[in-house]
Design a protein around this motif. Sequence first.
Motif, short mmCIF file in Angstrom:
data_model
loop_
_atom_site.label_atom_id
_atom_site.label_comp_id
_atom_site.label_asym_id
_atom_site.label_seq_id
_atom_site.Cartn_x
_atom_site.Cartn_y
_atom_site.Cartn_z
N HIS B 72 -23.74 177.48 -30.93
CA HIS B 72 -22.77 178.96 -30.91
C HIS B 72 -23.50 179.42 -29.62
O HIS B 72 -22.76 179.84 -28.88
N LEU B 108 -17.13 181.94 -41.04
CA LEU B 108 -15.72 181.59 -40.12
C LEU B 108 -14.65 182.02 -41.01
O LEU B 108 -14.39 181.78 -42.31
N SER B 109 -13.58 182.70 -40.23
CA SER B 109 -12.38 183.10 -41.22
C SER B 109 -11.04 182.44 -40.31
O SER B 109 -11.26 181.73 -39.25
N GLY B 111 -8.82 183.85 -38.66
CA GLY B 111 -8.61 184.35 -37.15
C GLY B 111 -9.41 183.82 -36.00
O GLY B 111 -9.27 183.90 -34.94
N ALA B 112 -10.66 183.19 -36.25
CA ALA B 112 -11.57 182.86 -35.39
C ALA B 112 -10.99 181.74 -34.55
O ALA B 112 -10.47 180.85 -35.02
N ALA B 113 -11.83 181.72 -33.31
CA ALA B 113 -11.35 180.40 -32.47
C ALA B 113 -12.08 179.16 -32.91
O ALA B 113 -12.90 179.64 -33.96
N ARG B 114 -11.65 178.25 -32.54
CA ARG B 114 -12.19 176.71 -33.12
C ARG B 114 -13.41 176.69 -32.70
O ARG B 114 -13.93 176.94 -31.65
N PRO B 115 -14.36 176.31 -33.77
CA PRO B 115 -15.79 176.31 -33.25
C PRO B 115 -16.05 174.83 -32.64
O PRO B 115 -15.25 173.79 -33.03
N PRO B 116 -17.15 174.64 -31.91
CA PRO B 116 -17.58 173.49 -31.30
C PRO B 116 -17.89 172.49 -32.60
O PRO B 116 -18.06 172.95 -33.81
N ARG B 117 -18.13 171.11 -32.55
CA ARG B 117 -18.28 170.22 -33.28
C ARG B 117 -19.86 170.05 -33.77
O ARG B 117 -20.04 169.81 -34.93
#
Lengths: 375, 375, 375
Positions: B72, B108-109, B111-117
Amino acid sequence: MIETEPAQDKGRSPRPTDLRRVGIHPDAWYPVVASRSVQRNAVVAAAFAGERIAVYRGDKGEVHALEDRCAHRQVPLSMGVVEGETLRCCYHAWAYRGDGRISQIPYLSKGAARPPRGVRAYPTREAHGLVFVFPGDPAKAAGTPMPDLPEAGSPTHRTMRFSRTVRCHYSFMHENLLDMNHQFLHRGVLGRIHPELLGYESGARFVEARYLFTPGGGKKDRGAGLLSAEGLGNRGSSDVLTIRTEYPYQTLQLVPEGADRPAFSLWAAYVPADAAQRTCHVHGLLMIQKPRLSGALTLAWPLIRRFTERIFAEDRTAVEAEQRAWDEQGEDRNHEIFPVILDLRKVLRANGTPLRENVGGCGTTPSSCVPAATS
Amino acid sequence: MIETEPAQDKGRSPRPTDLRRVGIHPDAWYPVVASRSVQRNAVVAAAFAGERIAVYRGDKGEVHALEDRCAHRQVPLSMGVVEGETLRCCYHAWAYRGDGRISQIPYLSKGAARPPRGVRAYPTREAHGLVFVFPGDPAKAAGTPMPDLPEAGSPTHRTMRFSRTVRCHYSFMHENLLDMNHQFLHRGVLGRIHPELLGYESGARFVEARYLFTPGGGKKDRGAGLLSAEGLGNRGSSDVLTIRTEYPYQTLQLVPEGADRPAFSLWAAYVPADAAQRTCHVHGLLMIQKPRLSGALTLAWPLIRRFTERIFAEDRTAVEAEQRAWDEQGEDRNHEIFPVILDLRKVLRANGTPLRENVGGCGTTPSSCVPAATS
Amino acid sequence: MIETEPAQDKGRSPRPTDLRRVGIHPDAWYPVVASRSVQRNAVVAAAFAGERIAVYRGDKGEVHALEDRCAHRQVPLSMGVVEGETLRCCYHAWAYRGDGRISQIPYLSKGAARPPRGVRAYPTREAHGLVFVFPGDPAKAAGTPMPDLPEAGSPTHRTMRFSRTVRCHYSFMHENLLDMNHQFLHRGVLGRIHPELLGYESGARFVEARYLFTPGGGKKDRGAGLLSAEGLGNRGSSDVLTIRTEYPYQTLQLVPEGADRPAFSLWAAYVPADAAQRTCHVHGLLMIQKPRLSGALTLAWPLIRRFTERIFAEDRTAVEAEQRAWDEQGEDRNHEIFPVILDLRKVLRANGTPLRENVGGCGTTPSSCVPAATS
């Protein structure tokens, strides 16, 4: 006192070399350690402009100065051991003679690769309680005079020695002493003083300025008084100070009003330590004429030492602030107006040597070459 | 002892890569922390060549090693908290599994951007009281042997563990131990010793040298005596030392005169900490054969530890001086003549990996990529 | 809570400017020192983004801010002496007026070179116990509003002032406060809290987010309770926090459940100190509404201060870790997913100014130019 005319800041494009990027010229005798700090059969680390130097004294009392890097693995020879007239590296015990040649590698066998010849040796002399080396072209060492200081060994004078490290380019030290208008800096120690420039002259290798120092009141350090006219009984009178940079050294002489000889004189060398020449070791001799009652000087000695230390501490604060400003600004942004200092800058520039560009903070040393040595 | 023939310093132009710019090869198992320093449900910070590694032990006692950067905001995961088998970042509470995958982002909702793996995970093993990681290609981890140290777990031996930080390139450590002609450095601890090279051999990944150590008199540390022939009652006799670099580890075995087994053997790994590889963590195991009266070894243990610490402190002084010289000179100016070390340098160069140029002092870490992980 | 879908790390080529390389815009009023730290007739050193500033207070109580470099030799004027309304350099005693013009050079003679006009002066204002300067275009100073803080001077509130140095880019501070999902970091001080984003909006120069804070149990610092609903008697209830970055400042307001006014509000400015803007001075005002029994607030004051110090210490640990990661990685590798922060980054980027490339660690200062001054 004079109100200045505001002046426009002129375009500064065709400037001369930045004085703080001018290296001190190596073709001179530079003190690197005090004699007494190199005991018989001992070795100490010294430096000149990024060149590390191992100074050692052999069995017979003679002092030698070698490049402070074993030719084998570059470990400082100053970590080593003196044996007779040789210096042995602490790591694999390679031994060097005073001329830099390797005299022994204990484990060298037939199968080994050819070893290097040795390390650089510096011409070395001892005088006035200081060890001097000649870091430049060794062929010029014999023909280059040592500083001439008749008073340093005279029975009419007593000499105080001091060595200190100051984190600034040597030029800031020359400018500090030669520009006596900085007495405001010492107002707490010297009281108020009005320095008046009586005159100055300059040449290819020197600048000399004479000042009249008139006390302006205020509390004064007792040691200061002892060194000036007051010490000789003429309270409230004026002294004449003569300050001279004669490349690369600097001297100061104080003649009290009515006297025909200096009450004291100072000789100083500012020896760059690192390759970037942003730190220097100051080696100074303060020679004080003995009064008729020479016991008085002995009594006053601690006060005089304390006084010089206070003055030196204040000067250091200023010149180190100047160096920090240069470090941050990356160039010399001084607006010098004092003709004496403008002449001094020319002398320091003309007699110096270009400083290598891109010199890192940790300095560089010359390669492990050996100068042509007498067999 | 042999007087050296002075030799001309040859032109040095077609030189091989500077050994101090050769990185250690990552395709090997490297110890990064002692097992006991990673308690259950705790996390500690480690490093390999500028890669920061968070080593944690979960509820079940298993050890995991992750890239020490939250995907993050790059905050070290070693500042986080272990929960079961996962590691949670201290800042926004992202949680990671032992394979580096993110298992939870609490807020994490939709609307959030895609998180890293996730972050990189290192293959990890525990042995001999040390946590090993495999910083290279993970596909090669399973096929790469761990160091084979049968004595470390044997009831016939007792093992002393040590971990220290030394500010030098790992190659200086290998050279230090393999060149036993440096006993002059330890003269205060070991007394005078005459090391004689009995023979050596080298191959693509190893160099091994055997020395005969003959005492030459002088005061000796008591711990030293306990480790050598003296400790077994043969005063004044000679020991045989075998030192071997088998990439990337190094071992030393001491066989007292008349004995058929080592009185002690040493295994060491020099693990670069920073990206420039100018600092390394030394993780060592000293395995000492128990005598018939094994209580004697217990009594001698503190003396042996003190002895090894004194030797290590002297070696550190030398190798750190070498690194400082390299830092100042900007290149390796060694004039090595000893064939064993010349062979060692070839082995370290041939098995190493190019060091990234222009690596800053603070090191760099790999990007937050995730190796192909099992589902 | 939501399990994340593992996502491929996308190509990152067409990225916007690295936010940590965006300088704060100088066309604003920035607090640089607390009023009480500049006594009458005293001078202190301050800084804005690598520009050193000497802040002094004259005889009449008015505060002035000058470039902290004597035009002569660049020695800091903050080492000098205040005389009436002028500031005199410690070294050669040049004196400056509050507008930066040189008012006197004591030893200036006819032969001297033309002196420079003076140094840069900063528009200066004092409010809320802080000294503000305007480091940008001085022509814009008068038209740029000072922060509007009616509560700071109101009898209904009491104000706590704090100034601290944090070694990170100012943007990390904005992101820290605006992303309330970092409450995990404060779990030891605040207990478990569930922050829920109620909504947010953003514009060209601002982002504002509202959160509902629901206590989740766990031990809580007493000072924390005093600042929230618990302090007003509604134990276990929820608070609404509104955090707003309005370039370049940031504010936070806490409205307890059922209340119609903030129990407390915070105003903060993050003022870069060095040229690389990797360190900032935080100047904050915490304005707390006085309860009916105002003595209670006086009693609680030390607890509230301690609480804010604990929170601040935790935040500092996180943001300084972020800066160290950036320093090591040489770029921003954050994977931000929170829409509020993504908007904030746009605002900070759009309103900032390009940071000079190749800025060294020690910062740079502007040249000794003088802005157009009134006669």
